[in-house]
Design a protein around this motif. Structure first.
Motif, mmCIF file in Angstrom:
data_model
loop_
_atom_site.group_PDB
_atom_site.id
_atom_site.type_symbol
_atom_site.label_atom_id
_atom_site.label_comp_id
_atom_site.label_asym_id
_atom_site.label_seq_id
_atom_site.Cartn_x
_atom_site.Cartn_y
_atom_site.Cartn_z
ATOM 1 N N SER A 262 0.809 -1.216 0.000
ATOM 2 C CA SER A 262 0.000 0.000 0.000
ATOM 3 C C SER A 262 0.844 1.268 0.000
ATOM 4 C CB SER A 262 -0.908 0.033 1.230
ATOM 5 O OG SER A 262 -1.822 -1.017 1.196
ATOM 6 N N TYR A 263 2.111 1.164 0.359
ATOM 7 C CA TYR A 263 2.967 2.345 0.463
ATOM 8 C C TYR A 263 3.035 3.115 -0.848
ATOM 9 C CZ TYR A 263 6.969 5.321 1.348
ATOM 10 O OH TYR A 263 7.791 6.407 1.481
ATOM 11 N N SER A 264 3.223 2.390 -1.946
ATOM 12 C CA SER A 264 3.285 3.012 -3.267
ATOM 13 C C SER A 264 2.428 2.188 -4.219
ATOM 14 C CB SER A 264 4.724 3.046 -3.766
ATOM 15 O OG SER A 264 4.752 3.439 -5.124
ATOM 16 N N LEU A 265 1.643 2.845 -5.004
ATOM 17 C CA LEU A 265 0.772 2.156 -5.943
ATOM 18 C C LEU A 265 1.557 1.544 -7.106
ATOM 19 C CD1 LEU A 265 -2.213 1.561 -6.261
ATOM 20 C CD2 LEU A 265 -2.433 3.650 -7.599
ATOM 21 N N ALA A 266 2.779 2.024 -7.335
ATOM 22 C CA ALA A 266 3.558 1.580 -8.493
ATOM 23 C C ALA A 266 3.823 0.074 -8.479
ATOM 24 C CB ALA A 266 4.878 2.344 -8.562
ATOM 25 N N TYR A 267 4.238 -0.473 -7.350
ATOM 26 C CA TYR A 267 4.586 -1.906 -7.294
ATOM 27 C C TYR A 267 3.375 -2.799 -7.581
ATOM 28 C CZ TYR A 267 6.936 -6.166 -5.767
ATOM 29 O OH TYR A 267 7.473 -7.418 -5.710
ATOM 30 N N PRO A 268 2.242 -2.592 -6.934
ATOM 31 C CA PRO A 268 1.073 -3.414 -7.282
ATOM 32 C C PRO A 268 0.623 -3.239 -8.740
ATOM 33 C CG PRO A 268 0.683 -2.290 -5.203
ATOM 34 C CD PRO A 268 1.963 -1.756 -5.764
ATOM 35 N N VAL A 269 0.768 -2.031 -9.276
ATOM 36 C CA VAL A 269 0.391 -1.803 -10.670
ATOM 37 C C VAL A 269 1.307 -2.597 -11.605
ATOM 38 C CG1 VAL A 269 0.348 -0.058 -12.515
ATOM 39 C CG2 VAL A 269 -0.757 0.414 -10.328
ATOM 40 N N ILE A 270 2.599 -2.607 -11.314
ATOM 41 C CA ILE A 270 3.546 -3.376 -12.136
ATOM 42 C C ILE A 270 3.210 -4.858 -12.079
ATOM 43 C CG2 ILE A 270 5.967 -4.105 -12.322
ATOM 44 C CD1 ILE A 270 6.669 -1.193 -11.370
ATOM 45 N N ILE A 271 2.955 -5.371 -10.898
ATOM 46 C CA ILE A 271 2.562 -6.777 -10.763
ATOM 47 C C ILE A 271 1.255 -7.029 -11.522
ATOM 48 C CG2 ILE A 271 1.784 -8.570 -9.152
ATOM 49 C CD1 ILE A 271 3.758 -7.389 -7.133
ATOM 50 N N GLY A 272 0.299 -6.114 -11.389
ATOM 51 C CA GLY A 272 -0.973 -6.248 -12.094
ATOM 52 C C GLY A 272 -0.798 -6.272 -13.601
ATOM 53 N N ILE A 273 0.052 -5.410 -14.126
ATOM 54 C CA ILE A 273 0.313 -5.388 -15.572
ATOM 55 C C ILE A 273 0.913 -6.715 -16.021
ATOM 56 C CG2 ILE A 273 1.780 -4.340 -17.356
ATOM 57 C CD1 ILE A 273 1.315 -1.638 -15.873
ATOM 58 N N CYS A 274 1.839 -7.249 -15.234
ATOM 59 C CA CYS A 274 2.444 -8.550 -15.567
ATOM 60 C C CYS A 274 1.398 -9.667 -15.516
ATOM 61 C CB CYS A 274 3.606 -8.855 -14.630
ATOM 62 S SG CYS A 274 5.056 -7.814 -14.922
ATOM 63 N N GLU A 275 0.508 -9.624 -14.542
ATOM 64 C CA GLU A 275 -0.552 -10.631 -14.456
ATOM 65 C C GLU A 275 -1.485 -10.534 -15.661
ATOM 66 O OE1 GLU A 275 -1.031 -11.316 -9.641
ATOM 67 O OE2 GLU A 275 -2.139 -9.651 -10.569
ATOM 68 N N ILE A 276 -1.844 -9.327 -16.054
ATOM 69 C CA ILE A 276 -2.707 -9.145 -17.220
ATOM 70 C C ILE A 276 -1.998 -9.611 -18.488
ATOM 71 C CG2 ILE A 276 -3.858 -7.420 -18.682
ATOM 72 C CD1 ILE A 276 -4.293 -5.787 -16.044
ATOM 73 N N ALA A 277 -0.749 -9.198 -18.663
ATOM 74 C CA ALA A 277 0.014 -9.593 -19.855
ATOM 75 C C ALA A 277 0.162 -11.115 -19.925
ATOM 76 C CB ALA A 277 1.383 -8.922 -19.849
ATOM 77 N N GLY A 278 0.455 -11.732 -18.791
ATOM 78 C CA GLY A 278 0.580 -13.191 -18.762
ATOM 79 C C GLY A 278 -0.743 -13.871 -19.068
ATOM 80 N N GLY A 279 -1.823 -13.357 -18.474
ATOM 81 C CA GLY A 279 -3.149 -13.931 -18.712
ATOM 82 C C GLY A 279 -3.571 -13.831 -20.163
ATOM 83 N N VAL A 280 -3.342 -12.682 -20.782
ATOM 84 C CA VAL A 280 -3.683 -12.504 -22.194
ATOM 85 C C VAL A 280 -2.786 -13.386 -23.069
ATOM 86 C CG1 VAL A 280 -3.705 -10.830 -24.111
ATOM 87 C CG2 VAL A 280 -4.653 -10.196 -21.880
ATOM 88 N N SER A 281 -1.512 -13.476 -22.727
ATOM 89 C CA SER A 281 -0.568 -14.296 -23.504
ATOM 90 C C SER A 281 -0.959 -15.768 -23.531
ATOM 91 C CB SER A 281 0.848 -14.160 -22.938
ATOM 92 O OG SER A 281 1.317 -12.851 -23.082
ATOM 93 N N LEU A 282 -1.571 -16.250 -22.468
ATOM 94 C CA LEU A 282 -1.995 -17.653 -22.431
ATOM 95 C C LEU A 282 -3.046 -17.969 -23.494
ATOM 96 C CD1 LEU A 282 -2.397 -18.488 -18.631
ATOM 97 C CD2 LEU A 282 -0.500 -19.060 -20.139
ATOM 98 N N LEU A 283 -3.793 -16.980 -23.907
ATOM 99 C CA LEU A 283 -4.898 -17.205 -24.833
ATOM 100 C C LEU A 283 -4.460 -17.470 -26.270
ATOM 101 C CD1 LEU A 283 -7.315 -14.448 -23.491
ATOM 102 C CD2 LEU A 283 -7.462 -16.926 -23.106
ATOM 103 N N PHE A 284 -3.199 -17.185 -26.582
ATOM 104 C CA PHE A 284 -2.709 -17.327 -27.953
ATOM 105 C C PHE A 284 -1.576 -18.347 -28.010
ATOM 106 C CE2 PHE A 284 -4.322 -13.055 -27.306
ATOM 107 C CZ PHE A 284 -5.305 -12.989 -28.295
ATOM 108 N N SER A 285 -1.644 -19.208 -28.984
ATOM 109 C CA SER A 285 -0.667 -20.287 -29.120
ATOM 110 C C SER A 285 0.768 -19.760 -29.216
ATOM 111 C CB SER A 285 -1.003 -21.124 -30.352
ATOM 112 O OG SER A 285 -0.093 -22.170 -30.500
#
Length: 171
Positions: free
Chosen positions: A58-81
């Motif tokens: 909670s100290y800085s929003l940047a770290y959770p946002v970076i993790i969130g972006i990686c989770e989204i990118a990984g999740g979307v990447s799984l959808l394509f061969s």
């Protein structure tokens, strides 16, 4: 019989993809909201480790946002061969970090992170031939003998750069 087994495997494969992909995308989108304030850090119903980790995130929003972006990118990447193995590797990096933190700080979400990591490992087993091809390309030694002089030169320049960095930072 083999025809039905292949269809069941294919169905199982895609169920795993949708479970992990959907969950990671949702987790990624919710990361900035999840750690938006310190109010949960003082919740008396959670462990001291949980409060400490919640305060850290909670100290800085940047770290959770970076993790969130990686989770989204990984999740979307799984959808394509073409990008599925990349998604598995990216999510493994993120989930390994989460698993370690959840274990050390005694966070109750540990089981979920282990569950998703297990599903990712199952996907990599399904895509074993692709993983094998990628590993073979990554660890092939086609031009290593030709460039040994350049590698040695790069190593020496890196040592010199680290020496100069240490001298500059010392003063």
């Amino acid at each position: 019989m083999a025809k039905y087994q292949n269809k069941i495997k294919y169905l199982f494969y895609w169920i795993i993809i949708f479970i992990v992909s959907g969950s990671m995308i949702v987790y990624g989108i919710s990361k900035p909201i999840q750690f938006q304030s310190f109010k949960d850090a003082v919740n008396v119903n959670v462990s001291e480790g949980h409060r400490l980790m919640w305060t850290f995130y909670s100290y800085s929003l940047a770290y959770p946002v970076i993790i969130g972006i990686c989770e989204i990118a990984g999740g979307v990447s799984l959808l394509f061969s073409r990008t599925r193995i990349f998604g598995c590797v990216l999510l493994t990096i993120v989930l390994s970090n989460i698993i370690i933190q959840d274990y050390i700080y005694q966070i109750t979400a540990l089981q979920s992170a282990i569950y998703y990591q297990t599903l990712i490992l199952i996907l990599l087993i399904f895509d074993y031939k692709k993983v094998q091809e990628i590993a073979a390309k990554l660890f092939s030694s086609n031009n290593s003998n030709k460039n040994i002089a350049l590698i040695i030169l790069a190593f020496l320049v890196a040592i010199l750069a680290k020496y100069l960095e240490a001298k500059i930072n010392y003063y």
